[in-house]
Design an enzyme around this catalytic site. Structure first.
Site, PDB file in Angstrom:
ATOM      1  N   THR A   1       0.006  -5.773   3.639  1.00 23.34           N
ATOM      2  CA  THR A   1       0.653  -5.733   2.330  1.00 23.34           C
ATOM      3  C   THR A   1       2.156  -5.946   2.463  1.00 23.34           C
ATOM      4  O   THR A   1       2.778  -6.624   1.641  1.00 23.34           O
ATOM      5  CB  THR A   1       0.370  -4.395   1.629  1.00 23.34           C
ATOM      6  OG1 THR A   1      -1.048  -4.232   1.497  1.00 23.34           O
ATOM      7  CG2 THR A   1       1.001  -4.350   0.252  1.00 23.34           C
ATOM      8  N   GLY A   2       2.738  -5.386   3.504  1.00 22.22           N
ATOM      9  CA  GLY A   2       4.161  -5.570   3.730  1.00 22.22           C
ATOM     10  C   GLY A   2       4.527  -7.037   3.893  1.00 22.22           C
ATOM     11  O   GLY A   2       5.572  -7.491   3.410  1.00 22.22           O
TER      12      GLY A   2
ATOM     13  N   LEU B   1      -4.631   5.798  -4.845  1.00 24.56           N
ATOM     14  CA  LEU B   1      -5.521   6.799  -4.254  1.00 24.56           C
ATOM     15  C   LEU B   1      -4.983   8.217  -4.402  1.00 24.56           C
ATOM     16  O   LEU B   1      -5.735   9.175  -4.195  1.00 24.56           O
ATOM     17  CB  LEU B   1      -5.752   6.488  -2.766  1.00 24.56           C
ATOM     18  CG  LEU B   1      -6.419   5.145  -2.465  1.00 24.56           C
ATOM     19  CD1 LEU B   1      -6.509   4.934  -0.967  1.00 24.56           C
ATOM     20  CD2 LEU B   1      -7.796   5.067  -3.111  1.00 24.56           C
TER      21      LEU B   1
ATOM     22  N   ILE C   1     -10.576  10.722  -7.607  1.00 25.12           N
ATOM     23  CA  ILE C   1     -11.703  11.242  -6.836  1.00 25.12           C
ATOM     24  C   ILE C   1     -11.185  12.254  -5.825  1.00 25.12           C
ATOM     25  O   ILE C   1     -10.298  11.952  -5.019  1.00 25.12           O
ATOM     26  CB  ILE C   1     -12.453  10.107  -6.119  1.00 25.12           C
ATOM     27  CG1 ILE C   1     -13.021   9.123  -7.153  1.00 25.12           C
ATOM     28  CG2 ILE C   1     -13.576  10.660  -5.240  1.00 25.12           C
ATOM     29  CD1 ILE C   1     -13.668   7.893  -6.557  1.00 25.12           C
TER      30      ILE C   1
ATOM     31  N   ASP D   1      -6.073  15.892  -4.504  1.00 22.63           N
ATOM     32  CA  ASP D   1      -5.920  14.461  -4.759  1.00 22.63           C
ATOM     33  C   ASP D   1      -6.012  13.629  -3.482  1.00 22.63           C
ATOM     34  O   ASP D   1      -6.660  12.577  -3.456  1.00 22.63           O
ATOM     35  CB  ASP D   1      -4.574  14.210  -5.434  1.00 22.63           C
ATOM     36  CG  ASP D   1      -4.484  12.842  -6.102  1.00 22.63           C
ATOM     37  OD1 ASP D   1      -5.549  12.235  -6.344  1.00 22.63           O
ATOM     38  OD2 ASP D   1      -3.374  12.399  -6.413  1.00 22.63           O
TER      39      ASP D   1
ATOM     40  N   GLU E   1       8.347  -0.011   5.853  1.00 22.32           N
ATOM     41  CA  GLU E   1       7.850   0.910   6.883  1.00 22.32           C
ATOM     42  C   GLU E   1       6.355   0.645   7.001  1.00 22.32           C
ATOM     43  O   GLU E   1       5.574   1.030   6.127  1.00 22.32           O
ATOM     44  CB  GLU E   1       8.113   2.368   6.502  1.00 22.32           C
ATOM     45  CG  GLU E   1       7.662   3.350   7.559  1.00 22.32           C
ATOM     46  CD  GLU E   1       7.751   4.793   7.105  1.00 22.32           C
ATOM     47  OE1 GLU E   1       7.482   5.682   7.943  1.00 22.32           O
ATOM     48  OE2 GLU E   1       8.054   5.036   5.933  1.00 22.32           O
TER      49      GLU E   1
ATOM     50  N   GLY F   1       3.493   1.279   3.905  1.00 27.16           N
ATOM     51  CA  GLY F   1       2.056   1.020   3.858  1.00 27.16           C
ATOM     52  C   GLY F   1       1.629   0.093   4.977  1.00 27.16           C
ATOM     53  O   GLY F   1       2.229   0.068   6.057  1.00 27.16           O
TER      54      GLY F   1
END
Length: 317
Positions: A242-243, A189, A28, A99, A260, A238
């Site tokens: 999530t890390g 993404l 997208i 992008d 990071e 990120g």
């Protein structure tokens, strides 16, 4: 800004491969919210293939093809990649812009940095040769000691969307320079230019399996990569949430990780600073890359003799 989005597959063992489950995700354009193409969506089954390919790359010809090859040999590939990236700079920048939504001028600078990064680590790869078996002085002549630098093995690299190709390169280039075999999982993404990096590697003849690129969702591709027992290290940029999950998965196998996470980088303003210049650079830092940057200067720490810049109240020390 007319540019054709290439239709790619997963890049595994030096070849384009359709995902085993044949899944794809839409691309997208954030500026128009239009679907401009699609990318392959890897799953755990594809991760298995990529890890196996990376393992073969390390052991091929008893490691002489890559892992134990001279750093100068790996440097030639890194410089060839840099040259190809420079050759395709305009096209890659346009793909990056549509992008991830980055202004085209900034995307061009990023791609230039990508080429520079591969050149930088090519120099370091060559430098490794001189450092191999560096002697360590010992008080006893009956013992000899030296330093041997070896690649850690197969590395999983998970990268974000705000600097898609550049942040991927920050992980890919040093991994290859050190003699590791890498599996890159870019953000779903913004994956277009990372897939084009695969095409560049194919064109320069990078040995099969040395770099594998899996696009797809985090839970379906990133998670099985992070927890795979044959992946020797994970590097992730990120979110902190999530890390934390990646660290927990790696801890089960005492696997090293480089993380990071988040970011809230301050501007520190000393008492002798030009406040107009400080205000200018603070605004620059806040709005560079549309503010989507982990080093965005949205927090200030200012000397107590001046507690405001313009009409902005700041922290004091």
């Amino acid at each position: 800004m007319a540019v054709q989005v290439p239709s790619r597959q997963l890049f595994i063992d030096g070849e384009w491969r359709e995902p085993i489950l044949k899944k794809r995700l839409p691309i997208i354009n954030p500026a128009t919210e239009e679907i401009i193409g699609n990318i392959p969506a890897a799953t755990a089954e594809d991760v298995e293939l990529a890890v196996a390919a990376a393992r073969r790359a390390l052991s091929r010809n008893k490691g002489k093809d890559w892992a134990t090859a001279p750093g100068s040999a790996r440097a030639k590939y890194l410089r060839a990649i840099a040259a190809k990236v420079t050759e395709r700079k305009t096209e890659l920048a346009k793909l990056e812009a549509i992008d991830c939504g980055k202004p085209l001028d900034e995307a061009v600078w990023d791609i230039e940095d990508v080429a520079g990064c591969f050149e930088y680590y090519a120099d370091l790869a060559e430098g490794l040769d001189a450092k191999q078996k560096a002697p360590v002085s010992l008080p006893m002549e009956t013992f000899k000691s030296y330093v041997l630098k070896e690649p850690i093995g197969v590395v999983g690299l998970i990268t974000p969307w705000n600097y898609p190709l550049l942040m991927a390169t920050w992980k890919v280039a040093p991994s290859l320079a050190a003699g590791c075999a890498a599996i890159l999982k870019p953000s779903e993404l913004a994956s277009i230019t990372c897939l084009e990096l695969a095409e560049v590697c194919r064109e320069v003849g990078l040995p099969p399996g040395v770099l594998n690129i899996l696009t797809g969702l985090g839970p379906e591709a990133g998670a099985p990569l992070a927890s795979h027992p044959d992946v020797d290290k994970i590097a992730f940029t990120g979110s902190s949430a999530t890390g934390s999950k990646i660290m927990a998965a790696a801890a089960q196998m005492v696997k090293p990780v480089s993380l990071e996470l988040g970011g809230k980088s301050p501007i520190i303003v000393f008492e002798d600073v030009d406040l107009d210049k400080a205000a200018e650079w603070t605004a620059f830092g806040c709005f560079w890359t549309n503010g989507q940057i982990c080093s965005a200067t949205s927090r200030l720490i200012v000397h107590g003799s001046s507690c405001m810049i313009g009409n902005k109240v700041v922290y004091t020390i």
